[in-house]
Design a protein around this motif. Sequence first.
Motif, PDB file in Angstrom:
ATOM      1  N   LYS A  81      -3.472   4.204  -3.152  1.00 50.50           N
ATOM      2  CA  LYS A  81      -2.747   3.691  -4.148  1.00 50.50           C
ATOM      3  C   LYS A  81      -2.041   2.216  -3.824  1.00 50.50           C
ATOM      4  O   LYS A  81      -1.380   2.119  -2.727  1.00 50.50           O
ATOM      5  CB  LYS A  81      -1.526   4.675  -4.442  1.00 50.50           C
ATOM      6  N   HIS A  82      -2.219   1.190  -4.584  1.00 44.04           N
ATOM      7  CA  HIS A  82      -1.591   0.100  -4.502  1.00 44.04           C
ATOM      8  C   HIS A  82      -0.517  -0.474  -5.399  1.00 44.04           C
ATOM      9  O   HIS A  82      -0.394   0.025  -6.573  1.00 44.04           O
ATOM     10  CB  HIS A  82      -2.697  -1.044  -4.408  1.00 44.04           C
ATOM     11  N   ASN A 131     -11.290   3.377 -11.044  1.00 44.87           N
ATOM     12  CA  ASN A 131      -9.818   3.824 -11.403  1.00 44.87           C
ATOM     13  C   ASN A 131      -9.570   5.434 -11.109  1.00 44.87           C
ATOM     14  O   ASN A 131     -10.261   6.020 -11.742  1.00 44.87           O
ATOM     15  CB  ASN A 131      -9.831   3.387 -12.756  1.00 44.87           C
ATOM     16  N   ASP A 140       1.110  -0.540 -10.660  1.00 47.84           N
ATOM     17  CA  ASP A 140       0.518   0.270  -9.686  1.00 47.84           C
ATOM     18  C   ASP A 140      -1.010   0.754 -10.058  1.00 47.84           C
ATOM     19  O   ASP A 140      -1.453   0.878 -11.278  1.00 47.84           O
ATOM     20  CB  ASP A 140       1.336   1.735  -9.422  1.00 47.84           C
ATOM     21  N   THR A 141      -1.605   0.630  -9.011  1.00 46.12           N
ATOM     22  CA  THR A 141      -3.337   0.900  -9.255  1.00 46.12           C
ATOM     23  C   THR A 141      -3.567   1.953  -8.256  1.00 46.12           C
ATOM     24  O   THR A 141      -3.079   2.272  -7.066  1.00 46.12           O
ATOM     25  CB  THR A 141      -4.193  -0.032  -8.761  1.00 46.12           C
ATOM     26  N   GLU A 142      -4.336   3.273  -8.654  1.00 45.06           N
ATOM     27  CA  GLU A 142      -4.794   4.452  -7.738  1.00 45.06           C
ATOM     28  C   GLU A 142      -6.449   4.316  -7.920  1.00 45.06           C
ATOM     29  O   GLU A 142      -6.560   4.703  -9.104  1.00 45.06           O
ATOM     30  CB  GLU A 142      -4.162   5.370  -8.175  1.00 45.06           C
ATOM     31  N   ARG A 181      -8.744   7.550  -1.316  1.00 46.55           N
ATOM     32  CA  ARG A 181      -7.982   7.636  -2.510  1.00 46.55           C
ATOM     33  C   ARG A 181      -6.772   6.552  -2.043  1.00 46.55           C
ATOM     34  O   ARG A 181      -6.051   6.936  -1.061  1.00 46.55           O
ATOM     35  CB  ARG A 181      -7.308   8.850  -2.974  1.00 46.55           C
ATOM     36  N   TYR A 231     -10.346   5.512  -6.330  1.00 49.80           N
ATOM     37  CA  TYR A 231     -11.331   6.283  -5.603  1.00 49.80           C
ATOM     38  C   TYR A 231     -12.069   5.009  -4.903  1.00 49.80           C
ATOM     39  O   TYR A 231     -12.575   4.167  -5.465  1.00 49.80           O
ATOM     40  CB  TYR A 231     -12.080   7.167  -6.224  1.00 49.80           C
ATOM     41  N   THR A 270       0.864  -1.309  -0.164  1.00 48.91           N
ATOM     42  CA  THR A 270       0.097  -0.032  -0.013  1.00 48.91           C
ATOM     43  C   THR A 270       0.900   1.335   0.045  1.00 48.91           C
ATOM     44  O   THR A 270       1.457   1.582   1.164  1.00 48.91           O
ATOM     45  CB  THR A 270      -0.957   0.006   1.193  1.00 48.91           C
ATOM     46  N   GLU A 292      -0.062   4.659  -0.795  1.00 53.14           N
ATOM     47  CA  GLU A 292      -0.479   5.908  -0.063  1.00 53.14           C
ATOM     48  C   GLU A 292      -2.180   5.464   0.146  1.00 53.14           C
ATOM     49  O   GLU A 292      -2.844   4.561  -0.377  1.00 53.14           O
ATOM     50  CB  GLU A 292      -0.643   6.890  -1.251  1.00 53.14           C
ATOM     51  N   ARG A 293      -2.670   6.327   1.215  1.00 53.85           N
ATOM     52  CA  ARG A 293      -4.053   5.837   1.697  1.00 53.85           C
ATOM     53  C   ARG A 293      -4.441   7.275   2.274  1.00 53.85           C
ATOM     54  O   ARG A 293      -3.764   7.746   3.262  1.00 53.85           O
ATOM     55  CB  ARG A 293      -4.137   4.638   2.549  1.00 53.85           C
ATOM     56  N   ARG A 352      -6.842   7.046 -11.999  1.00 56.11           N
ATOM     57  CA  ARG A 352      -5.711   7.594 -12.998  1.00 56.11           C
ATOM     58  C   ARG A 352      -6.091   7.318 -14.485  1.00 56.11           C
ATOM     59  O   ARG A 352      -6.888   6.501 -14.774  1.00 56.11           O
ATOM     60  CB  ARG A 352      -4.683   6.463 -12.816  1.00 56.11           C
TER      61      ARG A 352
END
Length: 315
Positions: free
Chosen positions: A97-98, A130, A112-114, A95, A116, A78, A80-81, A132
Amino acid sequence: MAVSHSGAVQAQEPSAAYDGPSVETWSDRDQRIVVSQPAAGFLYDLIMRAKLVASPDEVYAILKDPNSHHIFRGIKDTLERRTLEDDGKGRRKLRIKHRALTKFLWLSVTFDTELYIWEDDNERTIRFTNARSDGFMKKFDGVWHVQPFTQQTLDNIYRKQPEHQEVQHHRFSPATALAGIQRLHHSKAQQQQTLVTLEQALAPRVKPPGPVAHLVRGLCARVLQNMMADLRMEVQRRQELEGEGAEAADSEARRLTSKKHSAASLPVASVTAARSNVFSKLHGSSNSSKSSNSRDRLWCWDRNSSSCAPWQESA
């Protein structure tokens, strides 16, 4: 394409969509995965449903766990969270980011996936889309539904209800009363059972070649199978930890209760004798002279007179 109870791949949604399963025929290990693709384009629609022997609240807590990378093998980290919105009533927008990991043939692909994410604690739903405009995935949308595993839940999913259903009134009888009691007992047992549904729409940014497209469909089904296997393992792990914690708490409570009873069962004379021994060690010289000063005397409780009296050593 669908994966049945045995794991076999099927070409279409089972005919049980109109005559759906029952709580009696759906075993604990059953899960149903459907992977479909529109006639045009390379969008994949996925639906997974599975039964878990755990309460809906327990399952929902796992799905929204911030440390999901410790639970699901497809999430490597992970990155960002952030909480963007929180109404204070159980609804949040985040939001996240994995760094995701998947295996395709002999290759391990990291991307990477970001996303909502909208969490609704009241409905036990988690929607995601998604965030991004670039990246490996062009479309990555879906929703988790966590519901009690009941016949009504299955009927709402698999069976078409008549638009106008006549309400029938039945007279009271012992048979109907017994049936009602049985339904109530069955409903209480189902409070610890959950139906998990994941609906997902995927589209890679680059269209896979014709021969690879079939492999991609199989990959999508395998990813969902792995996610459900990881979810089951986490449910089992938490239940085992909870059981061990309850057992340790019971053991500690029994130990404290036993200690309390042991202390309460000591006679007053024994306690007084122990105090006399300690006092004699601390004031050996003064005790040997047998001072008549009242503050140097030892006192004990006399059960016969129900009062305190000076301690007298036996001959």
